[in-house]
Design an enzyme around this catalytic site. Structure first.
Site, PDB file in Angstrom:
ATOM      1  N   HIS A 258       0.856  -1.188   0.000  1.00 36.21           N
ATOM      2  CA  HIS A 258       0.000   0.000   0.000  1.00 36.21           C
ATOM      3  C   HIS A 258       0.886   1.229   0.000  1.00 36.21           C
ATOM      4  O   HIS A 258       1.917   1.261   0.678  1.00 36.21           O
ATOM      5  CB  HIS A 258      -0.894   0.016   1.244  1.00 36.21           C
ATOM      6  N   TYR A 261       0.343   9.154  -1.179  1.00 39.52           N
ATOM      7  CA  TYR A 261       1.027  10.443  -1.029  1.00 39.52           C
ATOM      8  C   TYR A 261       0.039  11.544  -1.391  1.00 39.52           C
ATOM      9  O   TYR A 261      -0.601  11.484  -2.450  1.00 39.52           O
ATOM     10  CB  TYR A 261       2.295  10.497  -1.884  1.00 39.52           C
ATOM     11  N   GLY A 411     -19.964  13.987  -1.933  1.00 40.31           N
ATOM     12  CA  GLY A 411     -19.646  13.755  -3.334  1.00 40.31           C
ATOM     13  C   GLY A 411     -18.496  12.799  -3.572  1.00 40.31           C
ATOM     14  O   GLY A 411     -18.087  12.601  -4.718  1.00 40.31           O
ATOM     15  N   SER A 412     -17.959  12.210  -2.512  1.00 41.14           N
ATOM     16  CA  SER A 412     -16.847  11.269  -2.685  1.00 41.14           C
ATOM     17  C   SER A 412     -17.318  10.023  -3.441  1.00 41.14           C
ATOM     18  O   SER A 412     -18.476   9.621  -3.359  1.00 41.14           O
ATOM     19  CB  SER A 412     -16.278  10.856  -1.328  1.00 41.14           C
ATOM     20  N   ARG A 413     -16.397   9.424  -4.139  1.00 42.34           N
ATOM     21  CA  ARG A 413     -16.732   8.240  -4.933  1.00 42.34           C
ATOM     22  C   ARG A 413     -16.457   6.980  -4.105  1.00 42.34           C
ATOM     23  O   ARG A 413     -15.305   6.613  -3.865  1.00 42.34           O
ATOM     24  CB  ARG A 413     -15.903   8.225  -6.217  1.00 42.34           C
TER      25      ARG A 413
END
Length: 453
Positions: A258, A261, A411-413
């Site tokens: 994983h 940044y 509004g995040s996906r």
């Protein structure tokens, strides 16, 4: 795989380093290590930003050791090999260097910042040709504000996504599905996902560039981490961008990796801006392999040491603390580095550090993948991998800041936020490996993190 140790020298030595690296890659290719030979052009290009170098072979793995200018080791770097080779004369030089460490560190950082700026002088449109997709921000806007940190960071995360995706495609033979998405409230992202490949069960590399106003919930999360934020009429204009990736291989002897940044900007009531960077890279193996752990951590350490000798030990400890599953009393994996809210000594130097870290994602992981591509495994080993993946899911859904921030941002996906979850996992009631087994050894390390370099 050959070890590459880079010592500061002149331009002739830099050419020699490239030739040496290519010779090692060709040798590896002939013995079945197609992983490194397939992305050697990227690796050679990475040498362009380093000082001149000489190449030495030692053991397995890929090792990059940065050195300071004029042949002097950077503060905090390993000097043992140089002392053995050069004897008393170099030892005396090191003594002089220690006495003037702060001076050379400042000079080294100034030189590094100049190299960073020079690399970014290329035309925006030309650089975009190598991306998996056009940038989130319109290229005309990027051209207009070419020198701003928001533009420079967006270009970095797009380049990191493209380099990592192409390296993974060369190993797996599959292709990433490139999925562009937009956020009604401002911004959007590019999700690159490969599922059910030959090597990788699920591989995701996401870029997001979002802006708008922070919700109270999201603002409280940042305030609880020490950020004092003062909005106007309850609103906090923000910009957040980053690249994140989680790779879940099929073979239990290839670890999950994983990295993330990111960069944040917040505009406060008086119009002033707060900014900070965060990120890190960490490894989650199913079984302990000391050689893999050393290679992974040493690659990160050498990238950190180019900027500050305390970065690796500090950020390694931070990583161990952060990726800790409190309700299980164990770590998610064997760590790496993790940092957040990094805003000193200044924006230019922090960005340079983040750029160095982003450049490690291919060389710290792909050699490990290549090494274990053809490892056989049993049904019991696959079973243990599924149990450990269950722990991975628990951490991501309960503790991970990125997931919590994403779910709290309007509004995040959701599909992109949950991209980090594996296709398959397993939960068993009161599962505990038998004493003396490799599984028990792995669990002991997770319960008691250790130093790898």
């Amino acid at each position: 795989m050959a070890n590459i140790v880079l010592y500061s020298a002149n331009r002739t030595a830099q050419v020699a380093a490239r030739q040496c690296f290519m010779s090692h890659v060709k040798g590896l290719s002939s013995t079945g290590n197609v992983c490194l030979s397939s992305f050697h052009s990227q690796a050679v290009r990475r040498l362009n930003w380093l000082p001149g170098a000489k190449c030495f072979s030692r053991g397995t793995g890929v090792r990059l050791m940065s050195q300071g200018a004029a042949g002097r080791p950077s503060p905090g770097q390993t000097r043992r090999g140089a002392l053995v080779l050069a004897g008393a004369a170099v030892a005396a030089a090191v003594v002089g260097l220690v006495a003037n460490a702060s001076h050379f560190k400042r000079a080294e950082m100034a030189s590094m910042v100049q190299r960073v700026k020079k690399e970014e002088e290329g035309d925006i449109l030309e650089r975009c040709k190598g991306f998996m997709s056009p940038p989130v921000t319109d290229t005309r806007v990027l051209q207009e504000r070419k020198g701003e940190m928001r533009t420079r960071m967006e270009m970095l995360i797009m380049e990191t996504q493209a380099e990592f995706c192409r390296a993974l495609e060369m190993v797996d033979g599959g292709t990433f599905k490139v999925d562009r998405w937009q956020r009604n409230e401002g911004g959007g992202g590019i999700s690159c996902v490969m599922q059910d490949g030959k090597v990788f069960e699920k591989a995701g590399v996401n870029v997001s560039v979002v802006f708008g106003n922070l919700t109270e919930e999201a603002a409280k999360q940042m305030t609880s981490r020490g950020k004092v934020l003062k909005g106007k009429d309850g609103k906090l204009p923000f910009c957040a961008m980053g690249v994140s990736s989680v790779i879940h291989p099929k073979n239990p002897h290839i670890p999950t990796v994983h990295f993330n940044y990111r960069y944040f900007e917040i505009e406060e009531e008086d119009g002033s801006k707060q900014w900070w960077f965060g990120g890190g890279t960490d490894l989650t193996p199913t079984y302990i392999n000391e050689e893999d752990a050393f290679h992974f951590h040493n690659t990160l350490k050498e990238a950190c040491n180019k900027h500050h000798s305390q970065y690796y030990p500090d950020f390694k400890k931070w990583c161990d603390r952060y990726f800790y599953i409190r309700h299980r009393g164990e770590s998610r994996g064997i760590g790496g580095i993790f940092f957040d809210d990094l805003d000193s000594p200044n924006q230019e130097e922090v960005f340079s550090f983040v750029k160095s870290c982003a450049r490690t994602v291919v060389p710290c992981y792909l050699p490990i993948v290549s090494k274990h591509l053809n490892d056989s495994f049993t049904e019991e080993e696959k079973h243990w991998q599924q149990v450990r993946r269950g722990r991975y899911v628990e951490f991501n859904l309960v503790y991970d800041r990125g997931v919590k921030f994403g779910l709290a941002t309007p509004g995040s996906r959701i599909e992109s936020i949950l991209m980090s979850l594996p296709l398959t996992a397993r939960w068993e009631y009161m599962h505990e490996p038998a004493k003396g087994t490799q599984e028990a050894e792995m669990l002991e390390v997770l319960r008691n993190p250790k130093e790898w370099v």
